[in-house]
Design a protein around this motif. Sequence first.
Motif, mmCIF file in Angstrom:
data_model
loop_
_atom_site.group_PDB
_atom_site.id
_atom_site.type_symbol
_atom_site.label_atom_id
_atom_site.label_comp_id
_atom_site.label_asym_id
_atom_site.label_seq_id
_atom_site.Cartn_x
_atom_site.Cartn_y
_atom_site.Cartn_z
ATOM 1 N N GLU A 22 0.831 -1.201 0.000
ATOM 2 C CA GLU A 22 0.000 0.000 0.000
ATOM 3 C C GLU A 22 0.863 1.247 0.000
ATOM 4 O O GLU A 22 1.932 1.274 0.583
ATOM 5 C CB GLU A 22 -0.843 0.054 1.275
ATOM 6 N N VAL A 23 0.363 2.303 -0.624
ATOM 7 C CA VAL A 23 1.033 3.596 -0.556
ATOM 8 C C VAL A 23 0.611 4.269 0.743
ATOM 9 O O VAL A 23 -0.571 4.373 1.044
ATOM 10 C CB VAL A 23 0.659 4.475 -1.769
ATOM 11 N N ILE A 24 1.590 4.673 1.533
ATOM 12 C CA ILE A 24 1.355 5.376 2.791
ATOM 13 C C ILE A 24 2.057 6.735 2.686
ATOM 14 O O ILE A 24 3.210 6.816 2.280
ATOM 15 C CB ILE A 24 1.923 4.579 3.989
ATOM 16 N N TYR A 25 1.346 7.773 3.058
ATOM 17 C CA TYR A 25 1.904 9.131 3.035
ATOM 18 C C TYR A 25 2.441 9.463 4.416
ATOM 19 O O TYR A 25 1.846 9.099 5.421
ATOM 20 C CB TYR A 25 0.815 10.136 2.635
ATOM 21 N N LYS A 26 3.595 10.125 4.444
ATOM 22 C CA LYS A 26 4.221 10.535 5.700
ATOM 23 C C LYS A 26 4.740 11.951 5.535
ATOM 24 O O LYS A 26 4.956 12.393 4.409
ATOM 25 C CB LYS A 26 5.388 9.604 6.054
ATOM 26 N N ILE A 27 4.941 12.630 6.648
ATOM 27 C CA ILE A 27 5.492 13.980 6.600
ATOM 28 C C ILE A 27 6.967 13.895 6.984
ATOM 29 O O ILE A 27 7.295 13.550 8.117
ATOM 30 C CB ILE A 27 4.737 14.930 7.548
ATOM 31 N N GLN A 28 7.842 14.157 6.002
ATOM 32 C CA GLN A 28 9.282 14.145 6.282
ATOM 33 C C GLN A 28 9.675 15.511 6.812
ATOM 34 O O GLN A 28 9.308 16.533 6.235
ATOM 35 C CB GLN A 28 10.058 13.823 5.007
ATOM 36 N N PHE A 29 10.408 15.510 7.931
ATOM 37 C CA PHE A 29 10.714 16.797 8.558
ATOM 38 C C PHE A 29 12.175 16.986 8.923
ATOM 39 O O PHE A 29 12.587 18.092 9.261
ATOM 40 C CB PHE A 29 9.832 17.004 9.806
ATOM 41 N N LEU A 30 12.986 15.935 8.857
ATOM 42 C CA LEU A 30 14.360 16.064 9.333
ATOM 43 C C LEU A 30 15.239 15.025 8.658
ATOM 44 O O LEU A 30 14.787 13.904 8.409
ATOM 45 C CB LEU A 30 14.379 15.837 10.858
ATOM 46 N N SER A 81 11.754 6.452 10.821
ATOM 47 C CA SER A 81 12.892 6.878 10.005
ATOM 48 C C SER A 81 13.158 5.841 8.933
ATOM 49 O O SER A 81 12.739 4.687 9.050
ATOM 50 C CB SER A 81 14.136 7.067 10.871
ATOM 51 N N TYR A 82 13.816 6.280 7.879
ATOM 52 C CA TYR A 82 14.290 5.362 6.853
ATOM 53 C C TYR A 82 15.638 5.873 6.394
ATOM 54 O O TYR A 82 15.976 7.037 6.604
ATOM 55 C CB TYR A 82 13.283 5.240 5.691
ATOM 56 N N TYR A 139 19.872 9.386 7.307
ATOM 57 C CA TYR A 139 18.597 8.968 7.899
ATOM 58 C C TYR A 139 17.595 10.093 7.703
ATOM 59 O O TYR A 139 17.902 11.262 7.931
ATOM 60 C CB TYR A 139 18.759 8.672 9.394
ATOM 61 N N LYS A 140 16.396 9.715 7.290
ATOM 62 C CA LYS A 140 15.333 10.693 7.082
ATOM 63 C C LYS A 140 14.196 10.339 8.030
ATOM 64 O O LYS A 140 13.807 9.186 8.135
ATOM 65 C CB LYS A 140 14.891 10.678 5.625
ATOM 66 N N PHE A 141 13.705 11.367 8.709
ATOM 67 C CA PHE A 141 12.728 11.162 9.767
ATOM 68 C C PHE A 141 11.362 11.670 9.332
ATOM 69 O O PHE A 141 11.242 12.741 8.743
ATOM 70 C CB PHE A 141 13.198 11.855 11.051
ATOM 71 N N THR A 142 10.342 10.861 9.622
ATOM 72 C CA THR A 142 8.986 11.173 9.189
ATOM 73 C C THR A 142 8.031 11.149 10.373
ATOM 74 O O THR A 142 8.265 10.460 11.368
ATOM 75 C CB THR A 142 8.495 10.167 8.128
ATOM 76 N N LYS A 178 7.096 23.530 13.595
ATOM 77 C CA LYS A 178 8.303 23.087 14.293
ATOM 78 C C LYS A 178 9.484 22.913 13.334
ATOM 79 O O LYS A 178 10.629 23.128 13.700
ATOM 80 C CB LYS A 178 8.024 21.758 15.007
ATOM 81 N N PHE A 179 9.186 22.472 12.108
ATOM 82 C CA PHE A 179 10.219 22.213 11.092
ATOM 83 C C PHE A 179 9.740 22.828 9.777
ATOM 84 O O PHE A 179 8.944 22.231 9.060
ATOM 85 C CB PHE A 179 10.432 20.705 10.909
ATOM 86 N N LYS A 180 10.230 24.047 9.478
ATOM 87 C CA LYS A 180 9.672 24.805 8.362
ATOM 88 C C LYS A 180 9.859 24.140 7.002
ATOM 89 O O LYS A 180 9.136 24.440 6.054
ATOM 90 C CB LYS A 180 10.234 26.222 8.345
ATOM 91 N N ASP A 181 10.805 23.224 6.876
ATOM 92 C CA ASP A 181 11.055 22.568 5.593
ATOM 93 C C ASP A 181 10.319 21.236 5.432
ATOM 94 O O ASP A 181 10.588 20.494 4.492
ATOM 95 C CB ASP A 181 12.562 22.328 5.403
ATOM 96 N N ALA A 182 9.399 20.928 6.334
ATOM 97 C CA ALA A 182 8.668 19.648 6.268
ATOM 98 C C ALA A 182 7.866 19.560 4.970
ATOM 99 O O ALA A 182 7.389 20.564 4.443
ATOM 100 C CB ALA A 182 7.741 19.529 7.471
#
Length: 94
Positions: free
Chosen positions: A19-27, A48-49, A55-58, A78-82
């Motif tokens: 399944e496609v799952i959407y996540k918000i990457q922030f860091l 994270s992945y 490492y990218k955090f979601t 909290k993380f303007k580039d999310a």
Amino acid sequence: DSKAGTATAASATEQTSGEVIYKIQFLTNPTKISRGSSKFKGLTPVDSYRDGGVYKFTYGSYRSMAEANKDLPKVKKKFKDAFVIKTRDGKRIK
């Protein structure tokens, strides 16, 4: 199994194979950061992945882009580039 597909939100432990799952990457960070770290500024649940050597955090886990976009402003405070990403089987897809 008539209950399959009735859940509206996916959790990290739920079986979402294919399944496609959407996540918000922030860091992103060169090393893994432990769950509950103050670097996450109170966001939970965080996953994270690894992509290349980074490492990218979601945050969160959503079944649609619209659901993810509802929480995006909260994370951007909290993380303007999310931004929202799509994943399948724990890996980002473009």
